[in-house]
Motif scaffolding. Structure first.
Motif, mmCIF file in Angstrom:
data_model
loop_
_atom_site.group_PDB
_atom_site.id
_atom_site.type_symbol
_atom_site.label_atom_id
_atom_site.label_comp_id
_atom_site.label_asym_id
_atom_site.label_seq_id
_atom_site.Cartn_x
_atom_site.Cartn_y
_atom_site.Cartn_z
ATOM 1 N N CYS A 104 -7.034 2.822 -10.155
ATOM 2 C CA CYS A 104 -6.487 2.256 -8.926
ATOM 3 C C CYS A 104 -5.009 1.906 -9.055
ATOM 4 C CB CYS A 104 -7.257 1.005 -8.529
ATOM 5 S SG CYS A 104 -9.037 1.143 -8.761
ATOM 6 N N TYR A 122 4.307 8.775 -2.880
ATOM 7 C CA TYR A 122 3.045 8.519 -2.181
ATOM 8 C C TYR A 122 3.255 7.338 -1.240
ATOM 9 C CZ TYR A 122 -1.963 8.136 -1.507
ATOM 10 O OH TYR A 122 -3.211 8.119 -0.960
ATOM 11 N N PRO A 126 -2.048 -0.348 1.433
ATOM 12 C CA PRO A 126 -2.044 -1.751 1.865
ATOM 13 C C PRO A 126 -2.188 -2.701 0.674
ATOM 14 C CG PRO A 126 -4.095 -0.643 2.492
ATOM 15 C CD PRO A 126 -3.201 0.399 1.915
ATOM 16 N N GLN A 149 -11.009 6.117 2.413
ATOM 17 C CA GLN A 149 -10.636 5.616 3.748
ATOM 18 C C GLN A 149 -9.287 6.221 4.095
ATOM 19 O OE1 GLN A 149 -11.123 1.280 4.796
ATOM 20 N NE2 GLN A 149 -8.884 1.361 4.909
ATOM 21 N N LEU A 151 -6.132 7.945 4.027
ATOM 22 C CA LEU A 151 -5.383 8.614 2.942
ATOM 23 C C LEU A 151 -5.987 8.361 1.562
ATOM 24 C CD1 LEU A 151 -1.511 8.282 3.200
ATOM 25 C CD2 LEU A 151 -2.914 10.350 3.081
ATOM 26 N N MET A 152 -6.787 7.313 1.419
ATOM 27 C CA MET A 152 -7.315 7.003 0.078
ATOM 28 C C MET A 152 -8.513 7.907 -0.244
ATOM 29 S SD MET A 152 -8.643 3.554 -1.708
ATOM 30 C CE MET A 152 -10.125 3.659 -2.692
ATOM 31 N N PRO A 153 -8.416 8.644 -1.367
ATOM 32 C CA PRO A 153 -9.536 9.516 -1.733
ATOM 33 C C PRO A 153 -10.748 8.689 -2.161
ATOM 34 C CG PRO A 153 -7.845 9.551 -3.441
ATOM 35 C CD PRO A 153 -7.333 8.670 -2.346
#
Ligand code: HEC
Length: 195
Positions: A104, A122, A126, A149, A151-153
């Motif tokens: 992460c 990138y 948030p 969610q 753009l987040m893979p």
């Protein structure tokens, strides 16, 4: 007697051949040493897809596979229904930290504020220390990691379900460190005073 003599000679001959550095050692019945084998990434013309590594038969699932019924759109529902099954212990937090710092951190940054190594180029994710994520139930965060969610893979394949829960314990610790309670601060003051 004759047979024994031949055997003795053969042993002397073979061991002498084996000791000499200039010629390769003789191999006595090499059947089980040299049989054709492939490395996983090699090509194999006998294989249906041409690769040495065979694919598992269709519809194969791992023995610990568990059905997960929430889609990326069900984050709110997952937040209401799923509870973190893993108690918040020291080892759970340490494991969560390890997973967070592996998967992460590149985007969300070491403290969760969104300043990971690849930001920019990138787009900035948030802040995980926001009131929104602070108030976000464990199950909802679990669903974001499992399904992704926008753009987040999703990290379903890389991070096991228990690791996802432990990572959320760690995110809670980052949030608490960013926003300590009056009790946390009074403890800090006490330990400073005791120096
Ligand atoms: C490739 C970059 C990237 C990685 C790696 C990544 N995220 Fe994200 N994350 C994002 C982005 C971008 C968003 C915002 C998605 C959106 O627009 O809805 C996000 C959103 C989130 C949110 C929701 C925040 C909110 O305010 O809605 C959580 C929680 C979250 N990530 C946790 C994690 C965790 C835990 C990991 C590691 C397992 C992780 N992320 C890995 C980019 C990333």
């Amino acid at each position: 007697m004759n047979n024994l003599r031949i055997l003795a000679l053969a042993i002397i001959f073979l061991s002498a051949a084996g000791c000499s550095k200039s010629t390769p050692a003789w191999e006595y019945m090499p059947d089980m040493y040299d049989f054709p084998s492939f490395k996983a990434q090699e090509a194999d013309s006998q294989s249906p897809n041409g690769a040495a590594a065979r694919l598992a038969p269709e519809n194969t699932v791992s023995r610990d596979y568990q059905i997960y019924r929430y889609s990326a759109q069900d984050t709110e529902k997952a937040g209401r229904e799923l509870k973190n099954p893993i108690p918040r212990t020291r080892s759970a937090l340490e494991r969560g930290q390890k997973v967070y710092n592996t998967y992460c951190i590149v985007c969300h940054g070491a403290r969760g504020s969104g300043d990971g190594y690849i930001v920019p180029p990138y787009p900035r994710p948030p802040n995980l220390l926001s009131e929104k994520v602070d108030q976000c139930p464990y199950g909802a965060i679990f669903n974001v990691i499992t399904r992704g969610q926008n753009l987040m893979p999703n990290y379903e394949a890389q991070v096991s379900a228990p690791d996802r829960w432990m990572t959320i314990h760690y995110i809670r610790a980052l949030q608490r460190a960013d926003n300590p309670t009056p009790e946390d601060l009074s403890l800090l003051k006490k330990s400073e005073g005791s120096k």
